[in-house]
Design a protein around this motif. Structure first.
Motif, short mmCIF file in Angstrom:
data_model
loop_
_atom_site.label_atom_id
_atom_site.label_comp_id
_atom_site.label_asym_id
_atom_site.label_seq_id
_atom_site.Cartn_x
_atom_site.Cartn_y
_atom_site.Cartn_z
N SER A 52 0.82 -1.22 0.00
CA SER A 52 0.00 0.00 0.00
C SER A 52 0.85 1.26 0.00
N GLN A 53 2.15 1.13 0.29
CA GLN A 53 3.06 2.27 0.31
C GLN A 53 3.75 2.48 -1.03
N VAL A 54 3.33 1.71 -2.05
CA VAL A 54 3.95 1.82 -3.37
C VAL A 54 2.88 2.24 -4.38
N VAL A 55 3.15 3.30 -5.10
CA VAL A 55 2.29 3.76 -6.19
C VAL A 55 3.05 3.58 -7.49
N VAL A 56 2.47 2.83 -8.42
CA VAL A 56 3.08 2.63 -9.73
C VAL A 56 2.57 3.72 -10.67
N HIS A 57 3.40 4.66 -10.99
CA HIS A 57 3.00 5.75 -11.87
C HIS A 57 3.08 5.36 -13.35
N ASP A 58 4.07 4.52 -13.69
CA ASP A 58 4.19 4.09 -15.09
C ASP A 58 5.04 2.82 -15.12
N TRP A 59 4.71 1.93 -16.02
CA TRP A 59 5.48 0.71 -16.23
C TRP A 59 5.44 0.39 -17.72
N ALA A 60 6.64 0.34 -18.34
CA ALA A 60 6.72 0.01 -19.76
C ALA A 60 7.43 -1.31 -19.98
N ALA A 61 8.37 -1.65 -19.08
CA ALA A 61 9.15 -2.88 -19.21
C ALA A 61 9.82 -3.14 -17.87
N PRO A 62 10.38 -4.35 -17.67
CA PRO A 62 11.02 -4.65 -16.38
C PRO A 62 12.11 -3.67 -15.99
N LYS A 63 12.75 -2.99 -16.96
CA LYS A 63 13.78 -2.01 -16.65
C LYS A 63 13.37 -0.60 -17.09
N ASP A 64 12.07 -0.35 -17.09
CA ASP A 64 11.58 0.96 -17.52
C ASP A 64 10.28 1.25 -16.78
N PHE A 65 10.40 1.86 -15.59
CA PHE A 65 9.20 2.15 -14.79
C PHE A 65 9.48 3.32 -13.85
N VAL A 66 8.40 3.89 -13.32
CA VAL A 66 8.46 4.99 -12.34
C VAL A 66 7.50 4.63 -11.20
N ILE A 67 8.04 4.53 -9.98
CA ILE A 67 7.20 4.23 -8.83
C ILE A 67 7.42 5.29 -7.75
N GLU A 68 6.44 5.37 -6.84
CA GLU A 68 6.53 6.28 -5.70
C GLU A 68 6.43 5.47 -4.41
N LEU A 69 7.26 5.82 -3.44
CA LEU A 69 7.19 5.23 -2.11
C LEU A 69 6.56 6.25 -1.17
N VAL A 70 5.40 5.90 -0.61
CA VAL A 70 4.62 6.83 0.19
C VAL A 70 5.21 6.91 1.60
N THR A 71 5.41 8.14 2.09
CA THR A 71 6.02 8.36 3.40
C THR A 71 5.03 9.02 4.35
N ARG A 128 0.51 8.20 -15.02
CA ARG A 128 0.11 7.65 -16.32
C ARG A 128 -0.82 6.47 -16.17
N LEU A 129 -0.68 5.74 -15.06
CA LEU A 129 -1.51 4.56 -14.86
C LEU A 129 -2.66 4.88 -13.91
N GLY A 130 -3.72 4.13 -14.01
CA GLY A 130 -4.87 4.30 -13.13
C GLY A 130 -5.40 2.97 -12.65
N GLY A 131 -6.33 3.02 -11.71
CA GLY A 131 -6.98 1.81 -11.23
C GLY A 131 -6.01 0.84 -10.58
N GLU A 132 -6.23 -0.45 -10.80
CA GLU A 132 -5.42 -1.48 -10.18
C GLU A 132 -3.98 -1.49 -10.69
N ALA A 133 -3.75 -0.91 -11.85
CA ALA A 133 -2.40 -0.88 -12.41
C ALA A 133 -1.46 -0.02 -11.56
N ARG A 134 -2.05 0.84 -10.72
CA ARG A 134 -1.23 1.68 -9.85
C ARG A 134 -0.77 0.94 -8.60
#
Length: 339
Positions: free
Chosen positions: A152-171, A202-208
């Motif tokens: 629940s502390q991780v937000v996936v903002h974008d994922w294109a490939a295993p070595k191409d993604f942007v995530i947020e760690l909630v503090t 960039r992502l929404g719903g469960e993909a986040r």
């Protein structure tokens, strides 16, 4: 190129080279610019132009966790900085801020300290980075333990490939975010930052969300670095207010950590002109003369003119410089007292 950058415009030009930017040096320069106008030198380095154009302000750095100021010693700039620093950070032990400077000394200073904590500590685990096994943090794969809270502390903002993604760690601070972006580097640090920020939301719903069967491992980071910006030092300053001065000191120290418990940054920077003469240099790097002579004698009993390396122990070619030569700092004994 040093691993500490004064601005975000620093190129990412060398593969395998780390680079970190933190705001205090830019904050100190911003205060210097507010007090004296854009800083001009002879000749003008590109870094000075970049700093003159930089604007951080309250949007980037909250005044509650930063201190900055600039002025002359006779204007009480040091006393004002110490008073604000002691008020906001009573436990701080700055290394750069002097206790006193001469009345005509020029000083600009910046300090930042911010700690972010994860409500649920991530699992400590082993990870890999390139060809190395490293200590990392993330999920432990146990659906009945702390992993649901960790996910629940991780937000996936974008994922294109295993070595191409942007995530947020909630503090614990809703006004701040920790972003981890495994993306291709752009030409500069600023362009790389812009590329990552352009992929937010960039992502929404469960993909986040991180799913129970998805893995997470982020290398622990811990750094304590100092950058000295020699290209700003020793050059004559221009303009009526600063003419006849040179910057004797321009440096920044950055401490940063990212681990299973959270992230934190403490950094300070100083720009100073103390009216000191440049240090003399006694490096014999060109043809020279050696004499052996009795005191009082009119001629030496040995004279050697050294034009080549024929009489020397040669270790190899001279390596190209990695950074501009450093300047000089304040007189010995300046700065906070020991302890």
């Amino acid at each position: 190129m040093p691993p500490v950058s004064a601005t975000l415009s620093t190129p990412l030009s060398s593969p395998g080279e780390d680079l970190v930017f933190c705001a205090p040096f830019a904050l100190a320069w911003e205060k210097l610019r507010e007090r004296f106008g854009p800083i001009r030198m002879d000749p003008q380095p590109a870094l000075a132009d970049a700093l003159n154009a930089a604007a951080l302000g309250a949007e980037v750095v909250d005044q509650a966790w930063s201190v900055s100021g600039a002025g002359l010693g006779g204007e009480g700039v040091v006393e004002a900085l110490w008073a604000e620093l002691s008020s906001k950070f009573p436990d701080a032990k700055p290394e750069y801020l002097p206790r006193a400077v001469p009345a005509d000394a020029l000083l600009a200073y910046g300090y930042l300290s911010k700690t972010l904590k994860f409500e649920t500590t991530f699992a400590v685990r082993e990870g890999t980075f390139k060809d190395s096994r490293v200590r990392a943090f993330g999920l432990d794969g146990n659906p009945f333990g702390a992993d649901p809270a960790r996910r629940s502390q991780v937000v996936v903002h974008d994922w294109a490939a295993p070595k191409d993604f942007v995530i947020e760690l909630v503090t614990d601070d809703p006004d701040s975010r920790v972003l981890v972006a495994q993306i291709a580097p752009a030409e500069t640090l600023a362009a790389t930052v812009a590329s990552a920020l352009g992929r937010i939301d960039r992502l929404g719903g469960e993909a986040r969300r991180i799913a129970p069967d998805e893995a997470l491992a982020i290398p622990r980071l811990s750094l304590d670095l100092e950058g000295r910006f020699g290209e700003l030092m020793g050059r004559p300053l221009l303009g009526d207010a600063l003419r006849g001065r040179r910057l004797d000191e321009a440096k920044q120290r950055v401490q940063f950590h990212l681990n299973e418990g959270g992230a934190g940054a403490t950094a300070e920077a100083i720009v100073g002109s103390y009216g000191l003469p440049p240090p003399r240099s006694f490096l014999v790097t060109a043809p020279f003369l050696v004499l052996l002579q009795r005191r009082g004698a009119r001629a030496p009993y040995l004279a050697a003119w050294v034009e080549s390396t024929a009489w020397m122990e040669v270790l190899g070619p001279v390596a190209p410089p990695t950074a501009p030569p450093a300047g000089w700092g304040p007189p010995a004994g300046w700065g906070p007292p020991p302890g």
